[in-house]
Design a protein around this motif. Structure first.
Motif, PDB file in Angstrom:
ATOM      1  N   SER A 619      -1.320   5.205   4.870  1.00  0.00           N
ATOM      2  CA  SER A 619      -1.151   4.011   4.491  1.00  0.00           C
ATOM      3  C   SER A 619      -1.883   3.151   5.717  1.00  0.00           C
ATOM      4  O   SER A 619      -2.619   3.976   6.239  1.00  0.00           O
ATOM      5  N   GLY A 620      -1.583   1.915   5.993  1.00  0.00           N
ATOM      6  CA  GLY A 620      -2.477   0.892   6.861  1.00  0.00           C
ATOM      7  C   GLY A 620      -3.609   0.998   6.398  1.00  0.00           C
ATOM      8  O   GLY A 620      -3.860   0.133   5.301  1.00  0.00           O
ATOM      9  N   ASN A 621      -4.802   1.538   6.958  1.00  0.00           N
ATOM     10  CA  ASN A 621      -6.206   1.267   6.580  1.00  0.00           C
ATOM     11  C   ASN A 621      -6.601   2.281   5.646  1.00  0.00           C
ATOM     12  O   ASN A 621      -7.942   2.156   5.275  1.00  0.00           O
ATOM     13  N   GLY A 622      -5.711   3.184   5.230  1.00  0.00           N
ATOM     14  CA  GLY A 622      -6.017   4.093   4.158  1.00  0.00           C
ATOM     15  C   GLY A 622      -7.182   5.065   4.874  1.00  0.00           C
ATOM     16  O   GLY A 622      -6.939   5.558   5.986  1.00  0.00           O
ATOM     17  N   ILE A 623      -7.973   5.784   4.105  1.00  0.00           N
ATOM     18  CA  ILE A 623      -9.270   6.516   4.471  1.00  0.00           C
ATOM     19  C   ILE A 623     -10.402   5.966   4.528  1.00  0.00           C
ATOM     20  O   ILE A 623     -10.841   5.236   3.675  1.00  0.00           O
ATOM     21  N   LEU A 636      -2.524  13.830  -1.904  1.00  0.00           N
ATOM     22  CA  LEU A 636      -2.045  12.669  -0.997  1.00  0.00           C
ATOM     23  C   LEU A 636      -1.382  11.697  -1.730  1.00  0.00           C
ATOM     24  O   LEU A 636      -1.471  11.682  -3.197  1.00  0.00           O
ATOM     25  N   ILE A 637      -0.547  11.051  -1.160  1.00  0.00           N
ATOM     26  CA  ILE A 637       0.046   9.760  -1.749  1.00  0.00           C
ATOM     27  C   ILE A 637      -0.652   8.304  -0.819  1.00  0.00           C
ATOM     28  O   ILE A 637      -0.579   8.496   0.330  1.00  0.00           O
ATOM     29  N   PHE A 638      -1.100   7.632  -1.679  1.00  0.00           N
ATOM     30  CA  PHE A 638      -1.803   6.519  -1.042  1.00  0.00           C
ATOM     31  C   PHE A 638      -0.795   5.323  -1.258  1.00  0.00           C
ATOM     32  O   PHE A 638      -0.295   4.920  -2.357  1.00  0.00           O
ATOM     33  N   ALA A 639      -0.172   4.741  -0.134  1.00  0.00           N
ATOM     34  CA  ALA A 639       0.905   3.922   0.074  1.00  0.00           C
ATOM     35  C   ALA A 639       0.200   2.434   0.534  1.00  0.00           C
ATOM     36  O   ALA A 639      -0.854   2.272   0.528  1.00  0.00           O
ATOM     37  N   GLY A 640       1.117   1.540   0.997  1.00  0.00           N
ATOM     38  CA  GLY A 640       0.723   0.249   1.444  1.00  0.00           C
ATOM     39  C   GLY A 640      -0.431   0.059   2.312  1.00  0.00           C
ATOM     40  O   GLY A 640      -0.371   0.684   3.447  1.00  0.00           O
ATOM     41  N   VAL A 641      -1.484  -0.488   1.848  1.00  0.00           N
ATOM     42  CA  VAL A 641      -2.755  -0.612   2.661  1.00  0.00           C
ATOM     43  C   VAL A 641      -2.974  -2.343   2.888  1.00  0.00           C
ATOM     44  O   VAL A 641      -4.165  -2.751   3.461  1.00  0.00           O
ATOM     45  N   GLY A 642      -1.895  -3.120   2.417  1.00  0.00           N
ATOM     46  CA  GLY A 642      -2.326  -4.432   2.494  1.00  0.00           C
ATOM     47  C   GLY A 642      -3.445  -4.874   1.621  1.00  0.00           C
ATOM     48  O   GLY A 642      -3.749  -4.924   0.489  1.00  0.00           O
ATOM     49  N   SER A 643      -4.482  -5.680   2.558  1.00  0.00           N
ATOM     50  CA  SER A 643      -5.475  -6.222   1.831  1.00  0.00           C
ATOM     51  C   SER A 643      -6.589  -5.239   2.108  1.00  0.00           C
ATOM     52  O   SER A 643      -7.756  -5.525   1.744  1.00  0.00           O
ATOM     53  N   SER A 665       0.996   1.855  -4.275  1.00  0.00           N
ATOM     54  CA  SER A 665       0.781   0.105  -3.836  1.00  0.00           C
ATOM     55  C   SER A 665      -0.889  -0.159  -4.029  1.00  0.00           C
ATOM     56  O   SER A 665      -1.583   0.790  -4.433  1.00  0.00           O
ATOM     57  N   GLY A 666      -0.921  -1.403  -4.257  1.00  0.00           N
ATOM     58  CA  GLY A 666      -2.268  -1.974  -4.378  1.00  0.00           C
ATOM     59  C   GLY A 666      -2.924  -2.225  -3.135  1.00  0.00           C
ATOM     60  O   GLY A 666      -2.495  -1.732  -2.038  1.00  0.00           O
ATOM     61  N   GLY A 667      -3.874  -3.173  -3.159  1.00  0.00           N
ATOM     62  CA  GLY A 667      -4.653  -3.434  -2.226  1.00  0.00           C
ATOM     63  C   GLY A 667      -5.956  -4.289  -2.609  1.00  0.00           C
ATOM     64  O   GLY A 667      -5.996  -4.593  -3.554  1.00  0.00           O
ATOM     65  N   ASN A 668      -7.220  -4.098  -1.723  1.00  0.00           N
ATOM     66  CA  ASN A 668      -8.247  -4.621  -2.060  1.00  0.00           C
ATOM     67  C   ASN A 668      -9.069  -3.838  -3.266  1.00  0.00           C
ATOM     68  O   ASN A 668      -9.223  -4.321  -4.244  1.00  0.00           O
ATOM     69  N   SER A 669      -9.339  -2.479  -2.977  1.00  0.00           N
ATOM     70  CA  SER A 669      -9.793  -1.804  -4.085  1.00  0.00           C
ATOM     71  C   SER A 669      -8.869  -0.360  -3.884  1.00  0.00           C
ATOM     72  O   SER A 669      -8.456   0.268  -2.720  1.00  0.00           O
ATOM     73  N   PHE A 670      -8.807   0.549  -4.709  1.00  0.00           N
ATOM     74  CA  PHE A 670      -8.456   2.005  -4.633  1.00  0.00           C
ATOM     75  C   PHE A 670      -9.857   2.702  -3.907  1.00  0.00           C
ATOM     76  O   PHE A 670      -9.614   3.464  -2.869  1.00  0.00           O
ATOM     77  N   THR A 686      -2.011   9.419 -10.341  1.00  0.00           N
ATOM     78  CA  THR A 686      -0.947   8.761 -10.931  1.00  0.00           C
ATOM     79  C   THR A 686      -0.614   7.540 -10.289  1.00  0.00           C
ATOM     80  O   THR A 686      -0.281   7.567  -9.016  1.00  0.00           O
ATOM     81  N   LEU A 687      -0.347   6.218 -11.011  1.00  0.00           N
ATOM     82  CA  LEU A 687      -0.118   5.013 -10.432  1.00  0.00           C
ATOM     83  C   LEU A 687       1.346   4.883 -10.736  1.00  0.00           C
ATOM     84  O   LEU A 687       1.780   5.055 -12.088  1.00  0.00           O
ATOM     85  N   THR A 688       1.968   4.338  -9.658  1.00  0.00           N
ATOM     86  CA  THR A 688       3.431   4.016  -9.987  1.00  0.00           C
ATOM     87  C   THR A 688       3.719   2.521  -9.497  1.00  0.00           C
ATOM     88  O   THR A 688       3.039   1.917  -8.699  1.00  0.00           O
ATOM     89  N   GLY A 689       4.474   1.701 -10.448  1.00  0.00           N
ATOM     90  CA  GLY A 689       5.142   0.250 -10.017  1.00  0.00           C
ATOM     91  C   GLY A 689       3.716  -0.711 -10.393  1.00  0.00           C
ATOM     92  O   GLY A 689       4.049  -2.026  -9.945  1.00  0.00           O
ATOM     93  N   THR A 690       2.963  -0.489 -11.269  1.00  0.00           N
ATOM     94  CA  THR A 690       1.854  -1.210 -11.337  1.00  0.00           C
ATOM     95  C   THR A 690       1.242  -2.104 -10.263  1.00  0.00           C
ATOM     96  O   THR A 690       1.469  -3.069 -10.142  1.00  0.00           O
ATOM     97  N   PRO A 691       0.602  -1.237  -9.462  1.00  0.00           N
ATOM     98  CA  PRO A 691      -0.159  -2.001  -8.262  1.00  0.00           C
ATOM     99  C   PRO A 691      -1.154  -2.887  -8.563  1.00  0.00           C
ATOM    100  O   PRO A 691      -1.760  -2.889  -9.772  1.00  0.00           O
ATOM    101  N   THR A 692      -1.370  -3.779  -7.583  1.00  0.00           N
ATOM    102  CA  THR A 692      -2.492  -4.841  -7.999  1.00  0.00           C
ATOM    103  C   THR A 692      -3.526  -4.779  -6.818  1.00  0.00           C
ATOM    104  O   THR A 692      -3.402  -4.345  -5.865  1.00  0.00           O
ATOM    105  N   PHE A 693      -4.964  -4.750  -7.507  1.00  0.00           N
ATOM    106  CA  PHE A 693      -6.261  -4.943  -6.911  1.00  0.00           C
ATOM    107  C   PHE A 693      -6.889  -5.917  -6.817  1.00  0.00           C
ATOM    108  O   PHE A 693      -7.401  -6.295  -7.973  1.00  0.00           O
ATOM    109  N   SER A 694      -7.053  -6.649  -5.759  1.00  0.00           N
ATOM    110  CA  SER A 694      -7.497  -7.876  -5.634  1.00  0.00           C
ATOM    111  C   SER A 694      -9.050  -7.934  -6.160  1.00  0.00           C
ATOM    112  O   SER A 694      -9.351  -8.902  -6.432  1.00  0.00           O
ATOM    113  N   THR A 695      -9.856  -7.015  -5.748  1.00  0.00           N
ATOM    114  CA  THR A 695     -11.432  -7.236  -6.134  1.00  0.00           C
ATOM    115  C   THR A 695     -11.433  -6.116  -7.203  1.00  0.00           C
ATOM    116  O   THR A 695     -12.060  -6.760  -8.343  1.00  0.00           O
TER     117      THR A 695
END
Length: 754
Positions: A619-623, A636-643, A665-670, A686-695
């Motif tokens: 999480s955080g900044n991701g990779i 891996l599990i990709f969790a909250g990265v904010g924007s 979780s969502g973010g700017n992009s996966f 696998t996506l859980t919880g319908t994450p939102t990607f702003s870009t």
């Protein structure tokens, strides 16, 4: 009558020991200069064909028009002087007085008389002849009539010098008589070669005057030490020291053992030592006796190189001394030795205040059963530029069963710079004494004046069990460690805990092909941990500092993360060069990605960054991969990265998915490729919880994203993809709805979606 001039050696040799080519031979009156006082010499025993002097040589033999000739002179010249020169006019041999034959025949001496018809006898009348010397017995005598043998007693009898025939000598040309109890071809007659007759500057003269043997009667050393029983009769200290003090090169017979009870010192006047194969045995490693010591060689400042004499020493084996080879404040010493055994230190160097050990080259084939292989004791520096140990090379092919390979008992401000230590194989197996721990390198103190050294250990250290590290206080500046084969039972970074992070990089080749380091955010300790599974570090950053300081020769290192949340993530930056010339794995230790969370993000930058991330929650900044870094990920599990993005690849970097991924979780992009490359091929997402990607779920600008054969399950909100400014997103015909999202994707400004 005539007599044969015997060459004192089989052929005449030049100063290099080769057959004399184009030389000149002069024969003259005894005890005079033969070039100014020549005598008549002849090519035949009848003395009828004279030689012109000087007599030329071809292939070491006197010649006429290139054909070998013997040299004869009349019996009126019982002795003669001899001088031989090479083609350049250099004196090769000079003998003031030589006897062609002894007065009475003796072992190794051949005498010949030739009697000529009409001169020395009358045919069919003469029945006896007088010889020039008494042959001693008729069995020593050979007689022939024009090469027809005559036999005792049928043809002649002998009474002293009188040779009597049983009938008158027939009408023949010559009678030859030769005698000698033993004939040795080319051997000088007895007494003809003396010390005074050997010309100064000749090869033989140099050989017998420039070297002495410690067993010569002048010195009297005796190799009577019995290595089986440990007993001896002679203490050879005084004899060996006298030979070393002679100012000549010193030798000793190989295979002999010499007891040396008080130790010897090599003076600076000694031009060389050749004692390979001999052994000096001392009173024991607990004594104060050194094997061979060099004391205060070429000290005093100034241009030290002007003192160097090119001295080279092949030392004997040394055994059971305090120090086998000792350098006390000495410079320009070059020595070789086969073995040092059973000493406190194999090679010892000591610099007192204001002194130095500089430009020495010491090589030992084996150092074994010593407390220390190489031991240095350096006093505090007083500000001079020629203090301490500098510019030396210390080498050992096999250093075994020693408690410490390189030990330095130094003052805190001592100087040790620009030296090379080369131990081909370091094996501490069987070490004894001391504390029982085995160090490869141990420094009692370290200073900023320790710099620019090179340490090479191609094989080893083996069986070094010192903790926390077999490298103690190795925090030198700009030094280089090449440790190519660490072979301990645990190859975790505890072995390298003494090295300075961010400085030089030890060269390490793990025996198992992988180096393991453990990090525990809940129970580890950066201050006291050593990175082992039983004593882990606390933070990823500290563990990375240890790993990044090594050159792993292309091998792998695994950083195992124990369960917990790591708020400070991984920041692998090799923009200034490769971090360890290997492959770093950041791996969750349990195989369950939910138990290990890296909330500080994972960053890799630089062409030397080769990273694989496994079994974690990120999480955080991701990779983030930047500047040609290469990152792989798996499970891996990709969790909250904010924007932020979950995956970012830019500036030539490459990111590749190897195994299943969960997105919570969502973010700017996966996946965002900005002049970088992301490969998502063949993996299930696998996506859980319908994450939102702003870009957009997948975004490429100047970069490339490949998702051939990928599978996506679950829903997302936002644009499915965005390909801009020549960016390419390749699904191999997956269609407009291939990626998750609620809004159709778009392409613009040269971007492509296929």
């Amino acid at each position: 009558m005539s007599s044969l001039v015997n060459n004192p050696i089989p052929v005449w040799l030049d100063l290099l020991g080769n057959a004399l080519q184009g030389g000149s031979i002069y024969i003259g009156l005894p005890n005079t200069d033969p070039t100014k006082n020549p005598i008549s010499v002849y090519q035949d025993e009848a003395l009828s064909i004279p030689f012109m002097q000087p007599i030329p040589t071809t292939d070491g033999m006197p010649t006429v028009a290139g054909s070998p000739r013997q040299i004869f002179l009349g019996l009126g010249n019982p002795t003669f002087s001899l001088a031989v020169f090479d083609s350049a006019g250099n004196l090769v041999q000079s003998l003031p007085e030589v006897e062609p034959a002894a007065s009475v025949a003796a072992a190794g001496d051949l005498t010949q008389n030739v009697f000529v018809n009409g001169t020395d006898f009358t045919p069919n009348v003469t029945t006896s002849l007088t010889l020039s010397a008494d042959p001693g017995a008729p069995t020593n005598l050979w007689v022939d009539f024009d090469a027809v043998p005559q036999f005792y007693p049928d043809d002649f009898t002998l009474n002293g010098r009188t040779l009597t025939f049983t009938s008158p000598i027939p009408n023949i040309g010559k009678v030859r008589a030769k005698w000698g109890s033993t004939v040795v071809t080319g051997t000088p007659g007895t007494g003809t070669v003396t010390d005074s007759s050997i010309a100064a500057g000749t090869a033989l003269y140099n050989r017998i005057t420039e070297w002495v043997d410690i067993t010569d009667p002048t010195y009297g050393a005796k190799g009577d030490y019995n290595p089986t029983t440990g007993t001896w009769t002679t203490d050879n200290t005084a004899a060996i020291q006298a030979a070393l003090n002679s100012g000549k090169g010193v030798t000793a017979p190989p295979g002999q053992f010499f007891y040396v009870g008080s130790g010897v010192s090599v003076p600076v006047t000694c031009p060389g030592i050749m004692m390979e194969g001999a052994t000096f045995v001392g009173p024991g490693s607990t004594s104060t006796v050194d094997g061979l010591a060099f004391n205060n060689w070429y000290q005093g400042g100034g241009d030290q190189i002007t003192h160097q004499r090119g001295q080279s020493f092949q030392l004997p084996n040394v055994q059971a001394f305090r120090y086998g080879i000792a350098l006390y404040n000495s410079a320009w010493v070059m020595a070789r030795c086969d073995m040092v055994k059973g000493c406190e230190a194999g090679v010892y160097s000591q610099c007192d205040t204001g002194k130095y050990v500089v430009e020495c080259d010491i090589a030992v084939r084996q150092i074994t059963q010593c407390d220390h292989g190489f031991h240095e004791k350096i006093a505090a520096n007083t500000g001079g530029d020629t203090e301490g140990v500098q510019g030396c090379r210390f080498e050992c092919f096999y250093l075994s069963s020693c408690n410490v390979g390189i030990y330095r008992d130094n003052a805190a401000t001592s100087v040790n710079t620009f030296n090379e230590y080369y131990i081909v194989e370091l094996d501490a197996n069987g070490c004894s004494g001391g504390t029982g721990n085995a160090y490869a390198i141990e420094n009692t103190a370290i200073s900023s004046a320790f710099a620019g050294n090179v340490y090479r250990i191609p094989l080893g250290p083996i069986n070094c069990n010192a903790t926390p590290s077999p490298f103690s206080r190795c925090t030198e500046t700009n030094s280089k460690f090449e440790v190519l084969g660490f072979c301990g039972t645990d190859v975790s970074p505890y072995a390298w805990a003494g090295f300075l992070p961010g400085g030089f990089r030890p060269l390490v080749r793990p025996s198992a092909g992988v180096l393991n380091v453990y990090v525990d955010v809940n129970h580890g300790n950066d201050a006291t941990g050593d990175g082992s599974v039983s004593n882990p570090y606390n933070t990823i950053a500290y563990a990375l500092g240890k790993i990044q300081n090594l050159d792993l020769c292309g091998n792998a290192v695994i950083m195992w993360l124990l369960p917990g949340t790591y708020t400070i993530g991984l920041n692998l930056n090799t923009d200034q060069g490769p971090y360890n010339n290997g492959h770093l794995y950041l791996r969750g230790s349990t195989g369950d990605a939910t138990q290990i969370i890296v909330s500080g993000g994972i960053n890799a930058s630089g062409p030397g960054s080769r990273l694989t991330v496994e079994y974690l929650t990120v999480s955080g900044n991701g990779i983030v991969a930047d500047n040609n870094a290469k990152v792989d990920f798996d499970n891996l599990i990709f969790a909250g990265v904010g924007s932020n993005n979950h995956i970012t690849s830019k500036n030539g970097a490459t990111v590749t998915a190897l195994g299943p991924v969960t997105i919570t979780s969502g973010g700017n992009s996966f996946a965002s490729a900005i002049d970088g490359r992301i490969t998502l091929d063949g993996v299930t997402y696998t996506l859980t919880g319908t994450p939102t990607f702003s870009t957009a779920f997948a975004y490429a600008a100047y970069g490339r994203i490949s998702a051939i054969g990928s599978t996506f399950s679950g829903a997302a909100t936002g644009n499915r993809y965005s390909a801009l400014i020549n960016g390419v997103i390749n699904t191999a015909g997956g269609g407009a709805n291939f990626f998750p999202g609620s809004v159709a994707g778009s392409s613009a400004s040269g971007g492509q979606y296929v």
